[in-house]
Design an enzyme around this catalytic site. Structure first.
Site, PDB file in Angstrom:
ATOM      1  N   ASP A   1       0.839  -1.205   0.000  1.00  0.00           N
ATOM      2  CA  ASP A   1       0.000   0.000   0.000  1.00  0.00           C
ATOM      3  C   ASP A   1       0.871   1.251   0.000  1.00  0.00           C
ATOM      4  O   ASP A   1       0.360   2.375  -0.041  1.00  0.00           O
ATOM      5  CB  ASP A   1      -1.010  -0.015   1.163  1.00  0.00           C
ATOM      6  CG  ASP A   1      -0.353  -0.086   2.528  1.00  0.00           C
ATOM      7  OD1 ASP A   1       0.883  -0.199   2.601  1.00  0.00           O
ATOM      8  OD2 ASP A   1      -1.093  -0.042   3.537  1.00  0.00           O
TER       9      ASP A   1
ATOM     10  N   LYS B   1      -1.300  -9.419   2.787  1.00  0.00           N
ATOM     11  CA  LYS B   1      -0.536  -9.006   3.976  1.00  0.00           C
ATOM     12  C   LYS B   1      -1.396  -8.027   4.766  1.00  0.00           C
ATOM     13  O   LYS B   1      -2.060  -7.179   4.171  1.00  0.00           O
ATOM     14  CB  LYS B   1       0.785  -8.333   3.573  1.00  0.00           C
ATOM     15  CG  LYS B   1       1.569  -7.770   4.767  1.00  0.00           C
ATOM     16  CD  LYS B   1       2.994  -7.416   4.395  1.00  0.00           C
ATOM     17  CE  LYS B   1       3.200  -6.080   3.765  1.00  0.00           C
ATOM     18  NZ  LYS B   1       2.747  -4.915   4.541  1.00  0.00           N
TER      19      LYS B   1
ATOM     20  N   GLU C   1      -1.515  -5.567   8.573  1.00  0.00           N
ATOM     21  CA  GLU C   1      -0.709  -4.972   9.638  1.00  0.00           C
ATOM     22  C   GLU C   1      -1.359  -5.193  11.002  1.00  0.00           C
ATOM     23  O   GLU C   1      -2.566  -4.994  11.151  1.00  0.00           O
ATOM     24  CB  GLU C   1      -0.555  -3.455   9.396  1.00  0.00           C
ATOM     25  CG  GLU C   1       0.189  -3.128   8.123  1.00  0.00           C
ATOM     26  CD  GLU C   1       0.411  -1.626   7.920  1.00  0.00           C
ATOM     27  OE1 GLU C   1       0.065  -0.817   8.812  1.00  0.00           O
ATOM     28  OE2 GLU C   1       0.939  -1.263   6.858  1.00  0.00           O
TER      29      GLU C   1
ATOM     30  N   GLU D   1       9.128  -4.278  10.518  1.00  0.00           N
ATOM     31  CA  GLU D   1       9.554  -2.983   9.979  1.00  0.00           C
ATOM     32  C   GLU D   1      10.118  -2.085  11.074  1.00  0.00           C
ATOM     33  O   GLU D   1       9.487  -1.852  12.099  1.00  0.00           O
ATOM     34  CB  GLU D   1       8.360  -2.294   9.289  1.00  0.00           C
ATOM     35  CG  GLU D   1       8.751  -0.935   8.705  1.00  0.00           C
ATOM     36  CD  GLU D   1       7.773  -0.400   7.666  1.00  0.00           C
ATOM     37  OE1 GLU D   1       6.832  -1.118   7.256  1.00  0.00           O
ATOM     38  OE2 GLU D   1       7.955   0.763   7.255  1.00  0.00           O
TER      39      GLU D   1
HETATM   40  O1  KIV Z   1       3.578  -1.134   1.602  1.00  0.00           O
HETATM   41  C1  KIV Z   1       4.766  -1.504   1.633  1.00  0.00           C
HETATM   42  O2  KIV Z   1       5.561  -1.203   0.734  1.00  0.00           O
HETATM   43  C2  KIV Z   1       5.191  -2.308   2.769  1.00  0.00           C
HETATM   44  C3  KIV Z   1       6.662  -2.570   2.904  1.00  0.00           C
HETATM   45  C4  KIV Z   1       7.342  -1.355   3.381  1.00  0.00           C
HETATM   46  C5  KIV Z   1       6.930  -3.726   3.766  1.00  0.00           C
HETATM   47  O3  KIV Z   1       4.401  -2.716   3.544  1.00  0.00           O
END
Ligand code: KIV
Length: 271
Positions: free
Chosen positions: A51, A120, A122, A189
């Protein structure tokens, strides 16, 4: 699976095997067909349709404004280009927090409409119900802990996370919960290298670091940052592998002056 229905070479299982063998995992972001084709052919194991597209593609300050429809557009373009890498797509802000049914609907849209391999999301304990529901539908989930950019307004800063004992212990607990739930990997991160190494040693599934040191199982960077397309973002963890900002600025400048001076097109460049 690729669009042609073939299973791509890198699978979630293969990533765990790479960890067991001590082979590091290379992950990069991509948001469009042309870039993803180069990234895949160069041997990157995991392509993340992050994102961060909100920042580098759309020019937003934070990742919060990007929508599920925008992510699906980017992910579809990437999937069409990829034949080897595992393609993981970020669930954007507001599409999985708070309501696990909504989370599953969002993940199903990504899998059906893009043909990507995984999503993915968070967070840890707070979003565990969503993780479980998505996994129960057979959709692979990658976790993301530490500096989770969708929570930037809660953090108030992009500084290193989990330096304090309490936050570090919560991160370790969250990593255990995500692994126990069935996540196939976790992005860590911007956390202290020692903490990232501790988590990586404890977990069986691979950890992928960004600003988390070398003790993790793989690395991820935003492609615009590592290629030096954006030259105004220089965190300590970033290694620039090219200066595309310089190369592109010079090329575009040369084109402008060739057009203005009537040097382009010449006789060989016309019909
Ligand atoms: O959105 C993204 O690019 C990410 C990376 C920084 C891991 O989540």
């Amino acid at each position: 699976m690729s669009v042609a229905g073939k299973v791509r070479a890198v699978t979630t299982l293969r990533l765990t095997e790479m960890k067991q063998r001590g082979e590091k995992i290379a992950m990069l972001t991509s948001y469009d067909y042309s870039m993803a084709k180069i990234v895949d052919a160069a041997g990157v194991d995991v392509i993340l349709v992050g994102d961060s597209a909100a920042n580098v593609m759309a020019g937003y300050e934070t990742t919060l404004p990007i929508t599920l429809d925008m992510m699906i557009y980017h992910a579809r373009s990437v999937v069409r280009a990829v034949s080897r890498a595992l393609v993981v797509v970020d669930l954007p802000f507001g599409t999985y927090q708070g309501n696990s049914k909504v989370a599953l609907e969002s993940a199903i849209r990504i899998m059906k409409e893009t043909e990507a391999d995984a999503v993915k999301i968070e967070g840890g304990e707070e979003i565990l119900e969503s993780v479980n529901r998505i996994l129960s539908a057979g959709i692979p989930v990658m976790g993301h802990l530490g500096l989770t950019p969708q929570s930037i307004h809660k953090f108030g800063t992009y500084n290193v996370r989990a330096k304090e004992e309490a936050e570090a212990e919560k991160l370790v607990r969250d990593a255990r919960l995500l692994e126990a739930a069935g996540c196939f990997g976790i992005v860590l991160e911007k956390i202290p290298a020692a903490l990232a190494e501790r988590v990586s040693k404890e977990l069986k599934v691979p950890t992928i670091g960004i600003g988390a040191g070398g003790g993790v199982d793989g690395q991820v960077l935003v492609i615009h940052d590592m290629l030096g397309i954006s030259n105004d973002f220089s965190p300590r963890f970033l290694r620039r592998y090219a200066d595309l900002h310089g190369v592109m600025s010079e090329a575009v400048g040369n084109y402008v002056s060739d057009v203005k001076s009537c040097d382009f097109p010449n006789e060989k460049e016309q019909y």
